[in-house]
Motif scaffolding. Structure first.
Motif, PDB file in Angstrom:
ATOM      1  N   GLY A   1     -11.271  -4.898 -12.753  1.00 15.94           N
ATOM      2  CA  GLY A   1     -12.108  -3.514 -12.800  1.00 15.94           C
ATOM      3  C   GLY A   1     -12.292  -2.757 -11.787  1.00 15.94           C
ATOM      4  N   ILE A   2     -11.266  -3.266 -10.561  1.00 11.07           N
ATOM      5  CA  ILE A   2     -11.231  -2.627  -9.232  1.00 11.07           C
ATOM      6  C   ILE A   2     -10.891  -1.202  -9.229  1.00 11.07           C
ATOM      7  N   PRO A   3     -11.657  -0.337  -8.442  1.00 15.15           N
ATOM      8  CA  PRO A   3     -11.221   1.245  -8.580  1.00 15.15           C
ATOM      9  C   PRO A   3     -10.178   1.289  -7.646  1.00 15.15           C
ATOM     10  N   ALA A   4      -9.209   1.997  -7.829  1.00 18.64           N
ATOM     11  CA  ALA A   4      -7.800   2.325  -7.291  1.00 18.64           C
ATOM     12  C   ALA A   4      -8.033   2.531  -5.661  1.00 18.64           C
ATOM     13  N   GLN A   5      -9.241   3.283  -5.504  1.00 13.51           N
ATOM     14  CA  GLN A   5      -9.405   3.719  -3.983  1.00 13.51           C
ATOM     15  C   GLN A   5     -10.075   2.694  -3.295  1.00 13.51           C
ATOM     16  N   ASP A   6     -10.591   1.429  -3.817  1.00  8.68           N
ATOM     17  CA  ASP A   6     -10.863   0.455  -3.303  1.00  8.68           C
ATOM     18  C   ASP A   6      -9.743  -0.816  -3.242  1.00  8.68           C
ATOM     19  N   PHE A   7      -8.799  -0.517  -4.242  1.00 12.94           N
ATOM     20  CA  PHE A   7      -7.683  -1.745  -4.315  1.00 12.94           C
ATOM     21  C   PHE A   7      -6.618  -1.428  -3.267  1.00 12.94           C
ATOM     22  N   TYR A   8      -6.231  -0.400  -3.094  1.00 13.44           N
ATOM     23  CA  TYR A   8      -4.952  -0.138  -2.137  1.00 13.44           C
ATOM     24  C   TYR A   8      -5.185  -0.307  -0.821  1.00 13.44           C
ATOM     25  N   PRO A   9      -6.132   0.252  -0.285  1.00 14.18           N
ATOM     26  CA  PRO A   9      -6.333  -0.003   1.313  1.00 14.18           C
ATOM     27  C   PRO A   9      -6.162  -1.477   1.636  1.00 14.18           C
ATOM     28  N   GLY A  10      -6.660  -2.273   0.946  1.00 13.27           N
ATOM     29  CA  GLY A  10      -6.561  -3.791   1.067  1.00 13.27           C
ATOM     30  C   GLY A  10      -5.315  -4.107   0.908  1.00 13.27           C
ATOM     31  N   TYR A  11      -4.541  -3.871  -0.335  1.00 20.75           N
ATOM     32  CA  TYR A  11      -3.226  -4.107  -0.467  1.00 20.75           C
ATOM     33  C   TYR A  11      -2.303  -3.700   0.607  1.00 20.75           C
ATOM     34  N   VAL A  12      -2.510  -2.441   0.711  1.00 19.88           N
ATOM     35  CA  VAL A  12      -1.463  -2.195   2.237  1.00 19.88           C
ATOM     36  C   VAL A  12      -1.539  -2.882   3.340  1.00 19.88           C
ATOM     37  N   GLN A  13      -2.986  -3.110   3.675  1.00 17.81           N
ATOM     38  CA  GLN A  13      -3.161  -3.919   4.683  1.00 17.81           C
ATOM     39  C   GLN A  13      -2.986  -5.271   4.604  1.00 17.81           C
ATOM     40  N   THR A  14      -3.217  -5.934   3.580  1.00 23.85           N
ATOM     41  CA  THR A  14      -2.853  -7.405   3.549  1.00 23.85           C
ATOM     42  C   THR A  14      -1.711  -7.751   3.252  1.00 23.85           C
TER      43      THR A  14
ATOM     44  N   LEU B   1       2.462   5.437   9.563  1.00 21.61           N
ATOM     45  CA  LEU B   1       2.757   6.902   9.331  1.00 21.61           C
ATOM     46  C   LEU B   1       4.128   6.936   8.599  1.00 21.61           C
ATOM     47  N   PHE B   2       4.990   5.870   8.820  1.00 26.62           N
ATOM     48  CA  PHE B   2       6.326   5.937   8.145  1.00 26.62           C
ATOM     49  C   PHE B   2       6.303   5.748   6.788  1.00 26.62           C
ATOM     50  N   LEU B   3       5.249   4.567   6.374  1.00 21.25           N
ATOM     51  CA  LEU B   3       4.815   4.870   4.959  1.00 21.25           C
ATOM     52  C   LEU B   3       4.323   6.075   4.158  1.00 21.25           C
ATOM     53  N   LYS B   4       3.497   6.510   4.916  1.00 18.60           N
ATOM     54  CA  LYS B   4       3.014   7.775   4.370  1.00 18.60           C
ATOM     55  C   LYS B   4       4.181   9.192   4.272  1.00 18.60           C
ATOM     56  N   LEU B   5       5.073   9.074   5.385  1.00 24.81           N
ATOM     57  CA  LEU B   5       5.932   9.958   5.103  1.00 24.81           C
ATOM     58  C   LEU B   5       6.998   9.461   3.967  1.00 24.81           C
ATOM     59  N   CYS B   6       7.037   8.438   3.838  1.00 28.50           N
ATOM     60  CA  CYS B   6       8.018   7.946   2.734  1.00 28.50           C
ATOM     61  C   CYS B   6       7.452   8.408   1.340  1.00 28.50           C
ATOM     62  N   ALA B   7       6.082   8.228   1.204  1.00 29.50           N
ATOM     63  CA  ALA B   7       5.261   8.795   0.097  1.00 29.50           C
ATOM     64  C   ALA B   7       5.574  10.246  -0.239  1.00 29.50           C
ATOM     65  N   GLY B   8       5.648  11.032   0.988  1.00 29.39           N
ATOM     66  CA  GLY B   8       5.675  12.319   0.931  1.00 29.39           C
ATOM     67  C   GLY B   8       6.781  12.933   0.244  1.00 29.39           C
TER      68      GLY B   8
ATOM     69  N   ASN C   1       9.607  -8.001  13.284  1.00 28.36           N
ATOM     70  CA  ASN C   1       8.468  -7.910  14.703  1.00 28.36           C
ATOM     71  C   ASN C   1       8.230  -6.488  14.892  1.00 28.36           C
ATOM     72  N   ILE C   2       7.424  -5.765  14.211  1.00 29.89           N
ATOM     73  CA  ILE C   2       7.152  -4.421  14.456  1.00 29.89           C
ATOM     74  C   ILE C   2       6.179  -4.509  15.443  1.00 29.89           C
ATOM     75  N   SER C   3       5.948  -3.800  16.458  1.00 30.12           N
ATOM     76  CA  SER C   3       5.102  -3.903  17.617  1.00 30.12           C
ATOM     77  C   SER C   3       4.191  -2.566  17.401  1.00 30.12           C
ATOM     78  N   ASP C   4       4.581  -1.549  16.796  1.00 32.29           N
ATOM     79  CA  ASP C   4       3.729  -0.284  16.803  1.00 32.29           C
ATOM     80  C   ASP C   4       3.141  -0.231  15.032  1.00 32.29           C
ATOM     81  N   LEU C   5       2.174  -0.846  14.826  1.00 31.79           N
ATOM     82  CA  LEU C   5       1.896  -0.824  13.454  1.00 31.79           C
ATOM     83  C   LEU C   5       1.365   0.579  12.957  1.00 31.79           C
ATOM     84  N   GLY C   6       0.895   1.389  13.871  1.00 33.86           N
ATOM     85  CA  GLY C   6       0.289   2.764  13.480  1.00 33.86           C
ATOM     86  C   GLY C   6       1.543   3.664  13.350  1.00 33.86           C
TER      87      GLY C   6
END
Length: 387
Positions: free
Chosen positions: A159-172, A192-199, A183-188
């Motif tokens: 019963g986890i709200p989506a807005q609480d589940f996905y931040p941890g899913y992406v990070q973990t 950004l790449f992930l968000k651009l893909c979603a767009g 070995n990705i040195s620049d996680l930021g």
């Protein structure tokens, strides 16, 4: 929440009676461990996420496999050393269903399978819940609710709200798994790449444009897309190359396996926001196409979906390839059937002739219709298309 029966159960049991090893792969949190433990309650369950188990398997693979000689081994790709030992064990015993391996990374799993277990294992792909699996217990009137919430089992189980589940899913999971593989040195920059893909969900994948916008090289984009594919985060829908005398688009289209993850990356805050969002149609399109893929994977079959577009802009959202014929499928988020829904289908059918099966439209409304030029199918009755 009570256990929700997965459509793959019967096929998984069937393969365990034919192969000494069954490998169950798919994205993190898609329910692989739950399914394996439910279907094979008599087997030992060991997780290579456990540091003690991991150390045991690495230091003494023979002793590990002797201890757990009839087992579900979770996250097996973390111990690549044991694959050659598994080969020896299963060859000696020559019995079906000796080991059930689960894992979340195609790269590491399949490298070892091809080296050690080729011909000895069936490989199954489990994606998150399908509409058919989750809708009976969690019905929704509006598809926007499913687009926002997504289909990962833990959301519904806990019963986890989506807005609480996905931040941890992406990070973990997404970021950790990707960094394990590369070995990705620049996680930021990767975020950004992930968000651009979603767009770019549902759009042609122009890697050069994506590279320029993200400030990375074309080679890096190609590498990172491959990582996301291996982790079952995104998939590429390939163009159907049958040439009907027209120049065809050759670039694939980019989709996310789970619409909830895409909506999170797009920073959409509620299902209501989706009603007017510019990407609602693309997200709805991804939901429908992924339903088709889930149905195939749950039966142990390969994906058979493509899209078709020529250089002048004539397009069919999805072609379901059935060998001798292809089903042209238009996907529209609108809730009212419009004449515009059929234009691309009519053009394609005229061009393809006998190779085109009866066309279909999946739309955002609730009623199925048998029209003279196509079958119109509601989003919540996609099973009618798949049957």
């Amino acid at each position: 929440m009570t256990y929700i029966k997965r459509d793959m159960e019967e096929y998984l049991i069937s393969m365990s009676k034919k192969f000494p090893v069954v490998t169950l792969t798919g994205p993190r949190q898609s329910g692989k461990s739950t399914l394996a433990r439910k279907v094979f309650p008599e087997k030992h369950y060991v997780s290579c996420e456990d540091p003690d188990i991991l150390l045991f398997a690495r230091q003494d693979p023979r002793g590990f496999l002797k201890t757990y000689e009839n087992a579900v081994i979770d996250e097996a790709q973390k111990v690549p050393e044991i694959f050659s030992y598994i080969q020896t064990v299963v060859d000696q015993r020559d019995q079906p269903g000796q080991f059930i391996l689960t894992g979340s990374s195609d790269f590491l799993l399949f490298e070892k399978i091809s080296q050690s277990l080729a011909g000895r294992t069936a490989v199954l792909r489990l994606l998150p819940f399908s509409l058919g699996e989750i809708s009976p217990s969690h019905p929704r009137e509006d598809y926007e609710d499913y687009l926002f919430t997504g289909f990962y089992p833990r959301i519904y189980k806990m019963g986890i709200p989506a807005q609480d589940f996905y931040p941890g899913y992406v990070q973990t999971y997404v970021e950790r798994d990707v960094r394990t593989l590369k070995n990705i040195s620049d996680l930021g920059q990767f975020q950004l790449f992930l968000k651009l893909c979603a767009g770019r969900t549902g759009q042609l994948l122009n890697m050069s444009a994506l590279a320029n916008e993200c400030g990375i090289s074309h080679t890096t984009v190609k590498s990172w897309i491959s990582l996301l594919e291996a982790g079952y985060i995104v998939f590429l829908l390939r163009p159907y190359h049958q040439n009907f005398g027209k120049r065809l688009v050759k670039m694939p289209k980019l989709y996310f396996y789970d619409p909830g993850l895409a909506t999170y990356l797009l920073e959409i805050q509620s299902p209501e926001q989706l009603h007017t969002h510019y990407l609602k149609g693309a997200l709805f399109e991804s939901l429908v196409i992924v339903e088709l893929i889930k149905k195939r994977y749950n039966q142990g079959k390969q994906m058979n979906c493509y899209f078709w577009r020529d250089k002048t802009g004539n397009e069919v959202d999805c072609l379901i390839d059935r060998g001798a014929s292809q089903i042209p499928l238009e996907i529209k988020a609108g809730r009212t059937v419009s004449p515009d829904f059929f234009k691309g289908l009519e053009y394609y059918v005229k061009l393809a002739g006998d190779s085109a099966a009866r066309p279909c439209v999946v739309y955002g409304g609730n009623a199925n219709q048998n029209r003279s030029n196509a079958d119109v199918i509601s989003w919540n009755k996609i099973e009618d298309l798949l049957s």
